[in-house]
Design an enzyme around this catalytic site. Structure first.
Site, PDB file in Angstrom:
ATOM      1  N   GLY A   1      32.449   0.050  15.500  1.00  0.00           N
ATOM      2  CA  GLY A   1      32.573   1.322  16.203  1.00  0.00           C
ATOM      3  C   GLY A   1      34.015   1.792  16.142  1.00  0.00           C
ATOM      4  O   GLY A   1      34.915   1.002  15.859  1.00  0.00           O
TER       5      GLY A   1
ATOM      6  N   GLN B   1      41.408   6.051  19.235  1.00  0.00           N
ATOM      7  CA  GLN B   1      42.039   4.939  18.498  1.00  0.00           C
ATOM      8  C   GLN B   1      42.799   5.397  17.264  1.00  0.00           C
ATOM      9  O   GLN B   1      43.651   4.680  16.758  1.00  0.00           O
ATOM     10  CB  GLN B   1      40.975   3.911  18.073  1.00  0.00           C
ATOM     11  CG  GLN B   1      40.381   3.145  19.244  1.00  0.00           C
ATOM     12  CD  GLN B   1      39.303   2.194  18.775  1.00  0.00           C
ATOM     13  OE1 GLN B   1      38.161   2.590  18.567  1.00  0.00           O
ATOM     14  NE2 GLN B   1      39.647   0.934  18.586  1.00  0.00           N
TER      15      GLN B   1
ATOM     16  N   LEU C   1      39.413  -3.125  17.653  1.00  0.00           N
ATOM     17  CA  LEU C   1      40.336  -2.901  16.538  1.00  0.00           C
ATOM     18  C   LEU C   1      41.739  -2.559  17.043  1.00  0.00           C
ATOM     19  O   LEU C   1      42.715  -2.740  16.315  1.00  0.00           O
ATOM     20  CB  LEU C   1      39.818  -1.790  15.626  1.00  0.00           C
ATOM     21  CG  LEU C   1      38.495  -2.104  14.899  1.00  0.00           C
ATOM     22  CD1 LEU C   1      37.972  -0.872  14.188  1.00  0.00           C
ATOM     23  CD2 LEU C   1      38.692  -3.251  13.914  1.00  0.00           C
TER      24      LEU C   1
ATOM     25  N   HIS D   1      31.841   0.587  25.259  1.00  0.00           N
ATOM     26  CA  HIS D   1      33.206   0.249  24.821  1.00  0.00           C
ATOM     27  C   HIS D   1      33.888   1.494  24.232  1.00  0.00           C
ATOM     28  O   HIS D   1      35.059   1.772  24.534  1.00  0.00           O
ATOM     29  CB  HIS D   1      33.103  -0.886  23.790  1.00  0.00           C
ATOM     30  CG  HIS D   1      34.375  -1.301  23.132  1.00  0.00           C
ATOM     31  ND1 HIS D   1      34.943  -2.543  23.292  1.00  0.00           N
ATOM     32  CD2 HIS D   1      35.192  -0.639  22.263  1.00  0.00           C
ATOM     33  CE1 HIS D   1      36.052  -2.617  22.575  1.00  0.00           C
ATOM     34  NE2 HIS D   1      36.227  -1.473  21.927  1.00  0.00           N
ATOM     35  N   GLU D   2      33.159   2.259  23.411  1.00  0.00           N
ATOM     36  CA  GLU D   2      33.751   3.449  22.768  1.00  0.00           C
ATOM     37  C   GLU D   2      33.999   4.573  23.770  1.00  0.00           C
ATOM     38  O   GLU D   2      35.034   5.241  23.718  1.00  0.00           O
ATOM     39  CB  GLU D   2      32.851   3.960  21.633  1.00  0.00           C
ATOM     40  CG  GLU D   2      32.519   2.977  20.532  1.00  0.00           C
ATOM     41  CD  GLU D   2      33.702   2.226  19.975  1.00  0.00           C
ATOM     42  OE1 GLU D   2      34.850   2.679  20.121  1.00  0.00           O
ATOM     43  OE2 GLU D   2      33.472   1.146  19.398  1.00  0.00           O
TER      44      GLU D   2
ATOM     45  N   HIS E   1      37.121   4.058  25.566  1.00  0.00           N
ATOM     46  CA  HIS E   1      38.305   4.497  24.816  1.00  0.00           C
ATOM     47  C   HIS E   1      38.600   5.980  25.078  1.00  0.00           C
ATOM     48  O   HIS E   1      39.759   6.371  25.229  1.00  0.00           O
ATOM     49  CB  HIS E   1      38.105   4.322  23.306  1.00  0.00           C
ATOM     50  CG  HIS E   1      38.395   2.946  22.783  1.00  0.00           C
ATOM     51  ND1 HIS E   1      39.626   2.333  22.929  1.00  0.00           N
ATOM     52  CD2 HIS E   1      37.633   2.073  22.078  1.00  0.00           C
ATOM     53  CE1 HIS E   1      39.591   1.136  22.345  1.00  0.00           C
ATOM     54  NE2 HIS E   1      38.385   0.954  21.821  1.00  0.00           N
TER      55      HIS E   1
END
Ligand code: GNR
Ligand code: NI
Length: 182
Positions: free
Chosen positions: A46, A51, A93, A134-135, A138
């Protein structure tokens, strides 16, 4: 298409809250393609726009076995369908080389726009539910390390800062190799 640079913790730009996308344009679709290319190259399952220093509510993911099912979510909104926590060993990442257990609601519904600008919704469980949450975190400036103890977070921060300095000098082995030894 081009590879984008992934920001790494503790970069403060990872803490910015992303703004809603107002129009799904060809320019945005180009960004989506660059994000998918960057995610597959990393490799990751993902990637959130935050990011790659793009502060728009946009994320891509692919949790399929054969990495042949790219999914795009623009302006995603999550509803919890089952709050029962599911613990999963998460990585990021933007926090390279670290993995730790995070608990999140096990079943959600996400509503978003697709790359054509059409609204859709999807129920998610398992890895897909983990990754989506999780995304979306972000996009709100939140990282999985925020769910860990202050002590663990500070240890990770110090080690990544050390890696960064070593990378700038250009000597030593990769950060990941060294973390294996910990
Ligand atoms: O590639 C990734 N793997 C992963 C594993 C467990 C839980 C979440 C993730 S997402 C991560 C890619 C990433 O950092 N997305 O923001
Ligand atoms: Ni991440």
């Amino acid at each position: 298409m081009s590879l984008l640079t992934i920001l790494e913790y503790p970069d403060l730009r990872l803490r910015k809250r992303a703004a809603p996308v107002t129009e799904v344009t060809d320019t945005l679709r180009n960004t989506i393609d660059d994000m998918l290319e960057t995610m597959y190259a990393a490799p990751g399952i993902g990637l959130a726009a935050t990011q790659v220093n793009i502060h728009k509510r946009l994320l891509v993911l692919d949790v399929s076995e054969n990495k042949d099912t790219p999914l795009v979510f623009i302006n995603p909104e999550i509803d919890v369908l089952d709050p029962e926590p599911l613990g999963y060993e998460e990585g990021c990442l933007s926090v390279p080389g670290y993995y730790d257990l995070v608990s999140r609601p096990r079943k959600i519904r996400v509503r978003a726009l697709n790359r054509a600008g059409q609204s859709f919704d999807m129920e998610a469980e398992g890895l897909l539910a983990v990754c989506l949450q999780h995304e979306v975190d972000h996009l709100d400036g939140k990282l999985f390390v925020d769910y860990l103890s202050i002590l663990k977070r500070q240890r990770i921060k110090a080690k990544l800062q050390k890696d960064r300095k070593r990378d700038e000098r250009g000597d030593g082995k990769s950060a990941k190799d060294e973390h294996e030894a910990l």
